[in-house]
Design a protein around this motif. Structure first.
Motif, PDB file in Angstrom:
ATOM      1  N   ASN A  92       0.661  -0.929   0.134  1.00  0.00           N
ATOM      2  CA  ASN A  92       0.013   0.037  -0.006  1.00  0.00           C
ATOM      3  C   ASN A  92       0.911   1.330  -0.024  1.00  0.00           C
ATOM      4  O   ASN A  92       0.663   2.304   0.702  1.00  0.00           O
ATOM      5  CB  ASN A  92      -1.262   0.009   1.106  1.00  0.00           C
ATOM      6  N   CYS A  93       1.776   1.253  -0.837  1.00  0.00           N
ATOM      7  CA  CYS A  93       2.846   2.437  -0.803  1.00  0.00           C
ATOM      8  C   CYS A  93       2.434   3.144  -2.184  1.00  0.00           C
ATOM      9  O   CYS A  93       1.855   2.596  -3.033  1.00  0.00           O
ATOM     10  CB  CYS A  93       4.320   2.095  -0.759  1.00  0.00           C
ATOM     11  N   HIS A  94       2.984   4.438  -2.305  1.00  0.00           N
ATOM     12  CA  HIS A  94       2.489   5.331  -3.182  1.00  0.00           C
ATOM     13  C   HIS A  94       3.657   6.030  -3.641  1.00  0.00           C
ATOM     14  O   HIS A  94       4.442   6.506  -3.013  1.00  0.00           O
ATOM     15  CB  HIS A  94       1.508   6.209  -3.013  1.00  0.00           C
ATOM     16  N   GLY A 114      -1.413   0.228  -3.763  1.00  0.00           N
ATOM     17  CA  GLY A 114      -0.633   1.438  -3.823  1.00  0.00           C
ATOM     18  C   GLY A 114      -0.776   1.935  -5.540  1.00  0.00           C
ATOM     19  O   GLY A 114      -1.639   1.542  -6.169  1.00  0.00           O
TER      20      GLY A 114
END
Length: 182
Positions: A92-94, A114
């Motif tokens: 869930n990283c951007h 993400g």
């Protein structure tokens, strides 16, 4: 380390091992330095680092990133081979406004959830990576793409230029434009 900022780092060789970071903002400029990060966990952290200079070296091994933001990150290095390899996991990283150019390899890493938006990656290769449930928007990749798996990836204005083989696309929305290069 929690709830703080790491800025203005000026060391020639930086090793970070077996650490846990929560709610930390990293904003540094590394010029002709070595940054080695291994077996660390980053939770809800923000990265705005720049890696520049002919002999900058960056190695990341077996790290875990949860709910992190990578924004305006720049890597330009051509003399040393940098690697983000061996079981780095991003959940869930951007990634936004990312520029990676030079002697860089991404290998055996996983991005689950993400987004990757506004990215240029002109480097060696992307090999054995897994991307799932990710939005890839406005990206340009010039590299050798091999043995990677993309599942439930949404592509919007994505271009890959170079060579590719043995990749899997499973239940993806849209497709990337591929330009074969000899």
């Amino acid at each position: 380390m929690e709830n703080c900022q790491v800025t203005g780092t000026h060391r020639e060789w930086i090793e970070i091992r077996n650490c846990r970071f929560r709610n930390v903002i990293f904003h540094n400029i590394y010029e002709d330095n070595c940054v080695d990060i291994e077996d660390c966990e980053f939770i809800n952290c923000t990265f705005r680092d720049k890696f520049e200079g002919n002999s900058v070296l960056m190695t990341y091994f077996r790290n875990r990133f949860w709910d992190c933001l990578f924004e305006n990150v720049v890597y330009n290095g051509y003399t040393e081979q940098s690697e983000i390899v061996h079981y780095n996991k991003f959940c869930n990283c951007h990634f936004r406004n990312i520029e990676i150019k030079g002697d860089v390899t991404l290998m055996d890493m996983e991005i689950d959830g993400g987004s990757i938006e506004h990215m240029v990656y002109e480097a060696n290769m992307i090999a054995g990576c897994r991307f799932s449930n990710v939005l890839m928007k406005d990206i340009f990749v010039r590299a050798y793409l091999t043995e990677s798996r993309m599942e439930k990836v949404t592509f919007e204005d994505a271009v890959i230029q170079g060579k590719e083989d043995h990749n899997e696309l499973i239940n993806c929305i849209n497709e990337f434009k591929f330009i074969y290069e000899y």
